[in-house]
Design an enzyme around this catalytic site. Structure first.
Site, short mmCIF file in Angstrom:
data_model
loop_
_atom_site.label_atom_id
_atom_site.label_comp_id
_atom_site.label_asym_id
_atom_site.label_seq_id
_atom_site.Cartn_x
_atom_site.Cartn_y
_atom_site.Cartn_z
N TYR A 165 -10.51 5.26 15.88
CA TYR A 165 -10.58 5.95 14.57
C TYR A 165 -12.02 6.42 14.31
O TYR A 165 -12.26 7.55 13.89
CB TYR A 165 -10.12 4.95 13.52
CG TYR A 165 -10.14 5.39 12.08
CD1 TYR A 165 -9.17 6.28 11.59
CD2 TYR A 165 -11.08 4.88 11.18
CE1 TYR A 165 -9.16 6.65 10.25
CE2 TYR A 165 -11.07 5.24 9.85
CZ TYR A 165 -10.11 6.12 9.39
OH TYR A 165 -10.10 6.49 8.05
N LYS A 169 -13.22 10.28 13.77
CA LYS A 169 -13.84 10.69 12.50
C LYS A 169 -15.27 11.19 12.73
O LYS A 169 -15.71 12.13 12.07
CB LYS A 169 -13.83 9.54 11.49
CG LYS A 169 -12.44 9.15 10.96
CD LYS A 169 -11.81 10.24 10.11
CE LYS A 169 -10.64 9.72 9.27
NZ LYS A 169 -9.91 10.82 8.60
N1 LIG Z 1 -8.09 4.71 1.99
C1 LIG Z 1 -9.33 4.61 2.45
O1 LIG Z 1 -10.07 3.69 2.10
C2 LIG Z 1 -9.86 5.62 3.42
C3 LIG Z 1 -11.18 5.43 3.88
C4 LIG Z 1 -11.72 6.36 4.75
C5 LIG Z 1 -10.97 7.45 5.14
N2 LIG Z 1 -9.69 7.59 4.70
C6 LIG Z 1 -8.94 8.75 5.17
O2 LIG Z 1 -8.30 9.37 4.09
C7 LIG Z 1 -7.17 10.08 4.58
C8 LIG Z 1 -5.97 9.77 3.70
O3 LIG Z 1 -5.64 8.40 3.83
P1 LIG Z 1 -5.03 7.52 2.63
O4 LIG Z 1 -5.91 6.34 2.48
O5 LIG Z 1 -4.73 8.37 1.47
O6 LIG Z 1 -3.71 6.99 3.35
P2 LIG Z 1 -2.15 7.14 2.94
O7 LIG Z 1 -1.41 6.44 4.01
O8 LIG Z 1 -1.96 6.72 1.54
O9 LIG Z 1 -1.92 8.71 3.01
C9 LIG Z 1 -2.02 9.41 4.24
C10 LIG Z 1 -0.86 10.37 4.35
O10 LIG Z 1 -1.03 11.08 5.60
C11 LIG Z 1 0.26 11.23 6.16
N3 LIG Z 1 0.16 11.40 7.61
C12 LIG Z 1 -0.24 10.49 8.53
N4 LIG Z 1 -0.11 10.99 9.76
C13 LIG Z 1 0.38 12.25 9.63
C14 LIG Z 1 0.74 13.27 10.53
N5 LIG Z 1 0.65 13.08 11.85
N6 LIG Z 1 1.20 14.44 10.04
C15 LIG Z 1 1.31 14.65 8.71
N7 LIG Z 1 1.01 13.69 7.79
C16 LIG Z 1 0.54 12.51 8.26
C17 LIG Z 1 1.01 9.96 5.82
O11 LIG Z 1 2.42 10.14 5.89
C18 LIG Z 1 0.50 9.68 4.41
O12 LIG Z 1 1.37 10.17 3.41
C19 LIG Z 1 -7.01 9.69 6.04
O13 LIG Z 1 -7.54 10.69 6.88
C20 LIG Z 1 -7.83 8.43 6.15
O14 LIG Z 1 -8.30 8.21 7.46
C21 LIG Z 1 -9.13 6.70 3.85
#
Ligand SMILES: NC(=O)c1ccc[n+]([C@@H]2O[C@H](COP(=O)([O-])OP(=O)(O)OC[C@H]3O[C@@H](n4cnc5c(N)ncnc54)[C@H](O)[C@@H]3O)[C@@H](O)[C@H]2O)c1
Length: 271
Positions: A165, A169
């Protein structure tokens, strides 16, 4: 009057979490939104929430890692709303393991969703964005367009258990800065947000057993969540609305003179 009146935005992974909150916020500010998610019904729910508040949205369910996804996604925005101003590359999940136990499947899956899929979306958007910008410049118009890539503190600083990951990123950071340099002359800003700990299913208690695609365990063990919280100066996780606020900033005219920037949105964790 919204900050994004007349703008068209596409957002991946907008059926849940940060993506959904971003879709709602951009729509509240006047943007018409193409809402993608792997899972169709959450994507459609997001669209309903947007249309119920009187804004425009269309669902575009599908897997961002499909080879032709980018082309179909961008075409949907242009066919449905007639333009494209904002791209938010947000979709993703985690598939954690310590490095010496990490399979090649885990490695490939993270590069596919967090890096290659975004490359393909931007490649698909490039001909339209570049031609449109050239026309506008020739007419003396100044129309800003915005790309916001969703990164993570794992990508900027590394994180044990997340080599796959973190590498993906970090790669997205390189792509962000390169496009900022290549497309700045076309009034296209390319920035990223680096989230720390935002409350979503991604880092909910692992013990709850939440799965991505019905098979990949999500979440962080409670003991580790407590440890992380200790190091966050603001002493709490961020909300999805707070995360979306940072994306709105980079998608809006408020940030028209900012490009190639990775904005830390982490409660001070990595300062
Ligand atoms: N939550 C955190 O603390 C955090 C921290 C750093 C980065 N992020 C990044 O934020 C972004 C959103 O994550 P989140 O925390 O809202 O998670 P989440 O699981 O709540 O939402 C992510 C969404 O992406 C969709 N998804 C995953 N793989 C997919 C694919 N192949 N095609 C289409 N849709 C897909 C999922 O179905 C989900 O609805 C991600 O890129 C994650 O890496 C999140």
């Amino acid at each position: 009057m919204g900050m994004l009146d007349g703008k068209v935005a596409v957002i991946t992974g907008a059926g849940r979490g940060i993506g959904r909150a971003t879709a709602l916020l951009l729509a509240q500010q006047g943007a018409a939104v193409v809402v993608n998610d792997f899972d169709a019904s959450p994507a459609e729910e997001t669209v309903k929430m947007i249309t119920d508040q009187g804004s425009k949205a269309v669902a575009f369910p599908g897997d961002v890692t499909a080879k032709d996804f980018g082309e179909r996604f961008i075409k949907t925005a242009l066919d449905t709303f007639g333009d494209l101003h904002i791209i938010v590359n947000n979709a993703g999940y985690t598939w954690d393991t310590i490095f010496h136990k990490m399979t090649e499947e885990q490695w490939d899956a993270m590069l596919a969703v967090h890096l290659t899929a975004n490359y393909r979306i931007l490649r698909a958007a490039a001909p339209y964005l570049r031609e449109k910008a050239k026309q506008e410049l020739a007419e003396g118009a100044c129309v800003m367009r915005k790309i916001v890539n969703v990164m993570s503190t794992s990508g900027t600083h590394g994180n044990a258990g997340q080599a796959n990951y973190a590498a993906a990123k970090a790669g997205l950071g390189g792509l962000t800065k390169t496009l900022a340099k290549e497309w700045g002359g076309l009034n296209i800003c390319c920035n990223a947000v680096s989230f720390g700990f935002i409350s979503t299913r991604l880092n909910d208690e692992k013990e709850k057993g939440e799965l991505a695609f019905g098979k990949i365990p999500l979440g962080i063990p409670q003991a580790m969540r407590d440890q992380i919280m200790f190091f966050i100066p603001l002493q709490r996780p961020g909300t999805t609305e707070e995360a979306a606020g940072a994306i709105l900033f980079l998608a809006s005219p408020l940030s028209d003179y900012i490009t190639g920037h990775i904005l830390a949105v982490d409660g001070g964790l990595m300062m």
